[in-house]
Design an enzyme around this catalytic site. Sequence first.
Site, PDB file in Angstrom:
ATOM      1  CG  ASP A   1     -10.595 -76.795 -66.425  1.00 47.79           C
ATOM      2  OD1 ASP A   1     -10.971 -76.362 -65.588  1.00 47.79           O
ATOM      3  OD2 ASP A   1      -9.407 -76.448 -66.995  1.00 47.79           O
TER       4      ASP A   1
ATOM      5  CD  GLU B   1      -7.145 -74.344 -61.524  1.00 50.21           C
ATOM      6  OE1 GLU B   1      -6.297 -74.029 -60.839  1.00 50.21           O
ATOM      7  OE2 GLU B   1      -7.167 -75.370 -61.792  1.00 50.21           O
TER       8      GLU B   1
END
EC number: 3.5.1.18
Length: 375
Positions: free
Chosen positions: A68, A133
């Site tokens: 991400d 994250e």
Amino acid sequence: MSDVIALAKDLIRRPSVTPLDEGCQTLMAERLKRLGFVIEPMVFEDTTNLWARRGSEGPLFCFAGHTDVVPAGPLEKWHTPPFEPTIKDGMLYGRGAADMKGSLAAMVVATERFVAEHPDHKGSIAFLITSDEEGPFINGTVRVIDTLEARNEKIRWCIVGEPSSTAVVGDVVKNGRRGSITGDLLVRGVQGHVAYPHLADNPIHKAAPALTELAATVWDQGNAYFPPTSFQIANIQAGTGASNVIPGELHVQFNFRFSTELTDLDIRERVEALLDRHGLDFELKWTLSGQPFLTDTGALLEATVAAVAAVNGQQPALLTTGGTSDGRFIAPTGAEVIELGPVNATIHKVNECVKADDLDLLADMYQGVLEHLLA
């Protein structure tokens, strides 16, 4: 174009803004499956995670990272579209180039090269990859670690691909991180008219001396590995917007980044005692984001320092500065954890970029670590 740059570009093209993965993990898994990795997707709520392992014996070495990225921000401020990877003047531009799709590409290619040279390597190699994250981090790495712990699958050594470097790739290795704990404080007063303060109780006035003392407190001196614990007020809110109303409540949010000189319990007790001493009517909610961790010795650190020195011709600095990373979920299992990745100067900014050659050097470093530990 090198294999590392080609894969990094393929990953950057996918607009995987948290918690989306947009097929990044599938792309990586296809490459790893060809090497004999057992692919185990782990989807928790809105988060896509990947656990891939080659080998069943110990010791287990793990590459950890995230697919991400943070949002691109204002598109008109980008020189090139954020999800159209572009090399210009030797720099690879695109959201995630430095944080951390470049690292992911280097990890995969390093593993491909290592396995080609050492098909019967010692131990096992794994990849722990998440799509959350940069966000709430509740269904990402922490859930995968919970799953691994439940079946007693222990990571011995872990490299997190966070962008650790400052000027050139490998000049800094993060061998630990400070802990992080946030306090959400509500201070109660009595709302009233500013012309009649004796009929009200101003929570801003009451809390100001306590907040001043919190900000002025020296919490510890740090130690050989960690800078001193820091306290920062992040948000403060009170009032109705009218100039003639004394507010009834004050909301303050603050954060501690703490060293191994303190525990989160020490911080909670000292803060609450200080607020009590100032006679405040308060509620305080704590959120612990991670404990401090440190890898000060061991085979992983030795292998990483040697691998970086072999590529760069000089040893990296070992630091624990900066924010938190998913290493905070892996280290408590007993694993040795370090962070090694590209230069972090442009992470989370518009025109995020990384020196293209640095990603090839990073792959050489990662391969060198594998050679030292598992060849």
